[in-house]
Design an enzyme around this catalytic site. Structure first.
Site, PDB file in Angstrom:
ATOM      1  N   LYS A 293       0.804  -1.231   0.000  1.00 58.67           N
ATOM      2  CA  LYS A 293       0.000   0.000   0.000  1.00 58.67           C
ATOM      3  C   LYS A 293       0.836   1.279   0.000  1.00 58.67           C
ATOM      4  O   LYS A 293       0.419   2.287  -0.549  1.00 58.67           O
ATOM      5  CB  LYS A 293      -0.945   0.017   1.207  1.00 58.67           C
ATOM      6  CG  LYS A 293      -2.158  -0.897   1.064  1.00 58.67           C
ATOM      7  CD  LYS A 293      -3.014  -0.755   2.309  1.00 58.67           C
ATOM      8  CE  LYS A 293      -4.357  -1.416   2.150  1.00 58.67           C
ATOM      9  NZ  LYS A 293      -5.273  -1.025   3.224  1.00 58.67           N
TER      10      LYS A 293
ATOM     11  N   ALA B  88      -4.778   1.512   8.927  1.00 57.16           N
ATOM     12  CA  ALA B  88      -6.229   1.724   8.866  1.00 57.16           C
ATOM     13  C   ALA B  88      -6.629   2.946   9.694  1.00 57.16           C
ATOM     14  O   ALA B  88      -7.553   3.676   9.321  1.00 57.16           O
ATOM     15  CB  ALA B  88      -6.962   0.483   9.356  1.00 57.16           C
TER      16      ALA B  88
ATOM     17  N   GLY C  10     -16.926  -4.312  10.567  1.00 58.68           N
ATOM     18  CA  GLY C  10     -16.024  -4.055   9.441  1.00 58.68           C
ATOM     19  C   GLY C  10     -16.512  -4.520   8.084  1.00 58.68           C
ATOM     20  O   GLY C  10     -15.904  -4.175   7.063  1.00 58.68           O
TER      21      GLY C  10
HETATM   22  P1  NAP Z   1      -1.552  -2.119  11.262  1.00 67.58           P
HETATM   23  O1  NAP Z   1      -1.070  -1.092  10.315  1.00 67.58           O
HETATM   24  O2  NAP Z   1      -0.697  -3.293  11.602  1.00 67.58           O
HETATM   25  O3  NAP Z   1      -1.942  -1.352  12.628  1.00 67.58           O
HETATM   26  C1  NAP Z   1      -2.431  -2.033  13.750  1.00 67.58           C
HETATM   27  C2  NAP Z   1      -2.466  -1.085  14.948  1.00 67.58           C
HETATM   28  O4  NAP Z   1      -2.973  -1.812  16.058  1.00 67.58           O
HETATM   29  C3  NAP Z   1      -1.101  -0.540  15.357  1.00 67.58           C
HETATM   30  O5  NAP Z   1      -1.244   0.761  15.843  1.00 67.58           O
HETATM   31  C4  NAP Z   1      -0.693  -1.494  16.490  1.00 67.58           C
HETATM   32  O6  NAP Z   1       0.166  -0.905  17.422  1.00 67.58           O
HETATM   33  C5  NAP Z   1      -2.042  -1.744  17.144  1.00 67.58           C
HETATM   34  N1  NAP Z   1      -2.052  -3.009  17.861  1.00 67.58           N
HETATM   35  C6  NAP Z   1      -1.854  -4.253  17.371  1.00 67.58           C
HETATM   36  N2  NAP Z   1      -1.964  -5.177  18.335  1.00 67.58           N
HETATM   37  C7  NAP Z   1      -2.195  -4.486  19.488  1.00 67.58           C
HETATM   38  C8  NAP Z   1      -2.381  -4.877  20.842  1.00 67.58           C
HETATM   39  N3  NAP Z   1      -2.363  -6.153  21.212  1.00 67.58           N
HETATM   40  N4  NAP Z   1      -2.587  -3.893  21.761  1.00 67.58           N
HETATM   41  C9  NAP Z   1      -2.614  -2.595  21.400  1.00 67.58           C
HETATM   42  N5  NAP Z   1      -2.446  -2.161  20.126  1.00 67.58           N
HETATM   43  C10 NAP Z   1      -2.245  -3.106  19.189  1.00 67.58           C
HETATM   44  O7  NAP Z   1      -2.926  -2.756  10.758  1.00 67.58           O
HETATM   45  P2  NAP Z   1      -4.089  -1.998   9.933  1.00 67.58           P
HETATM   46  O8  NAP Z   1      -3.883  -2.228   8.490  1.00 67.58           O
HETATM   47  O9  NAP Z   1      -4.189  -0.625  10.461  1.00 67.58           O
HETATM   48  O10 NAP Z   1      -5.371  -2.875  10.350  1.00 67.58           O
HETATM   49  C11 NAP Z   1      -5.911  -2.786  11.640  1.00 67.58           C
HETATM   50  C12 NAP Z   1      -7.217  -3.594  11.709  1.00 67.58           C
HETATM   51  O11 NAP Z   1      -8.189  -3.042  10.831  1.00 67.58           O
HETATM   52  C13 NAP Z   1      -7.055  -5.061  11.302  1.00 67.58           C
HETATM   53  O12 NAP Z   1      -7.849  -5.837  12.140  1.00 67.58           O
HETATM   54  C14 NAP Z   1      -7.610  -5.095   9.885  1.00 67.58           C
HETATM   55  O13 NAP Z   1      -8.146  -6.348   9.543  1.00 67.58           O
HETATM   56  C15 NAP Z   1      -8.713  -4.055   9.985  1.00 67.58           C
HETATM   57  N6  NAP Z   1      -9.038  -3.438   8.687  1.00 67.58           N
HETATM   58  C16 NAP Z   1     -10.304  -3.584   8.211  1.00 67.58           C
HETATM   59  C17 NAP Z   1     -10.667  -2.989   7.021  1.00 67.58           C
HETATM   60  C18 NAP Z   1     -12.067  -3.152   6.515  1.00 67.58           C
HETATM   61  O14 NAP Z   1     -12.317  -2.878   5.332  1.00 67.58           O
HETATM   62  N7  NAP Z   1     -13.007  -3.551   7.336  1.00 67.58           N
HETATM   63  C19 NAP Z   1      -9.720  -2.241   6.280  1.00 67.58           C
HETATM   64  C20 NAP Z   1      -8.424  -2.097   6.800  1.00 67.58           C
HETATM   65  C21 NAP Z   1      -8.091  -2.706   8.016  1.00 67.58           C
HETATM   66  P3  NAP Z   1       1.754  -0.802  17.165  1.00 67.58           P
HETATM   67  O15 NAP Z   1       1.903   0.118  15.980  1.00 67.58           O
HETATM   68  O16 NAP Z   1       2.253  -0.241  18.439  1.00 67.58           O
HETATM   69  O17 NAP Z   1       2.216  -2.194  16.860  1.00 67.58           O
END
Ligand code: NAP
Length: 300
Positions: A71, A135, A262
């Site tokens: 991305k 996200a 979602g």
């Molecule tokens: P990402 O870039 O990996 O970001 C994840 C975030 O969550 C980071 O800030 C991370 O913190 C935090 N995190 C992860 N595990 C954690 C924990 N145990 N405790 C506290 N914070 C935690 O992922 P993303 O792409 O943003 O996606 C995030 C979520 O959104 C996923 O579940 C994904 O499936 C969902 N999503 C859904 C859609 C949809 O269309 N419905 C679209 C996009 C994403 P750190 O940075 O400190 O590691």
């Protein structure tokens, strides 16, 4: 539907990609409309991304979804990037234009869609965004477009939060339609501060972490105590779509909040991309039904 010599190709690229639900959603729409298209998933290794784009251009591929890990990496390879994608800092949709590949981000439209449908004044709403990853950036831009009075982002890593906060200073956040640009404060906070951020009267609480995602289905980013006594005007929005609903949304519903999962964001971001590629309205109900059927099959 028959594949012929004239069938055109749409795709999603990522790595890994076999789990992607996008082919289900888009091919349901293609089939419903009787279009001479197919939407395929291609696993693309990072070092092959530029080669793949050249190859796609050479064979006249119409457009593609872009997912993890490409991305951000795809951005320097594009001829044009929408202001929205620049603000988010990620491209999830590309199309083959005369001047080369153009890219945008449809996650913002996907996120905003079920909220915009509520047709309310968001200026008194406090948005609390859990997580500061990719996200969360789309969510912040979406909350800004809606006109949320405050946007508060919660994370666990002070350095990442500082980078997240400062990244917005240089960005002109794009609005949609005729909304006037208004001053929005984006603040960042550690999880320990979360209970104090919960506005019991007018809250939009968004989970953009993977906490509670299958198979950790008993996990929730918030506790029951945090949302006790919350007003029915408040909304809990989980970006996660498996399980359906998540523990977070179950707790929120029991506390009397409105809930959004979602699946709608996933369908709406796909529909926005579909309309960009095919220049016709997407059959959103068909796309949603196909996704829900598939999620049901996965969970049983
Ligand atoms: P990402 O870039 O990996 O970001 C994840 C975030 O969550 C980071 O800030 C991370 O913190 C935090 N995190 C992860 N595990 C954690 C924990 N145990 N405790 C506290 N914070 C935690 O992922 P993303 O792409 O943003 O996606 C995030 C979520 O959104 C996923 O579940 C994904 O499936 C969902 N999503 C859904 C859609 C949809 O269309 N419905 C679209 C996009 C994403 P750190 O940075 O400190 O590691």
């Amino acid at each position: 539907m028959v594949i012929t010599g004239t069938t055109k190709i749409l795709s999603v690229i990522g790595n890994p990609i076999s789990h992607s639900l996008s082919p289900i959603i888009h091919n349901a729409a293609i089939e419903h409309l009787g279009l001479d298209y197919r939407y395929l998933a291609f696993p693309v290794a990072s070092e092959r991304l530029a080669t793949v784009l050249d190859g796609f251009a050479a064979i006249g591929l119409v457009g593609s979804s872009v997912t993890i890990p490409h991305k951000q990496a795809i951005m320097p390879l594009l001829a044009e990037i929408s202001p929205l994608a620049q603000a988010v800092g990620a491209v999830n949709t590309i199309w083959n234009a005369r001047t080369g590949w153009h890219g945008t981000n449809t996650d913002v439209a996907g996120f905003v869609s079920p909220l915009a449908a509520m047709q309310r004044d968001w200026s008194n709403t406090t948005a609390v965004v859990l997580g500061n990853g990719g996200a969360a950036r789309a969510v912040v831009v979406g909350c800004h477009q809606l006109g949320c009075g405050k946007i508060q982002v919660v994370g666990r890593d002070v350095a990442k939060l500082e980078r997240f906060q400062s990244s917005w200073a240089a960005i002109q956040l794009p609005m949609t339609g005729s909304e006037t640009q208004q001053q929005v404060t984006i603040t960042t906070h550690l999880w320990t501060e979360l209970p104090a951020l919960i506005d019991k009267d007018n809250l939009l609480l968004v989970n953009s972490t993977p906490i509670g995602m299958y198979p950790q289905i008993e996990d929730s980013p918030i506790s029951v105590e945090m949302i006790q006594g919350i007003g029915a005007n408040s909304i809990a929005y989980d970006l996660i779509y498996t399980p359906h609903p998540t523990k977070f949304l179950q707790l929120a519903k029991n506390a009397g909040m409105m809930t959004i999962d979602g699946t709608e964001m996933l369908v709406q971001q796909g529909a926005t991309a579909f309309e960009l590629w095919l220049k016709q309205p997407a059959p959103i109900d068909i796309m949603r039904q196909a996704l829900i059927r598939q999620l049901h099959d996965i969970q049983t």
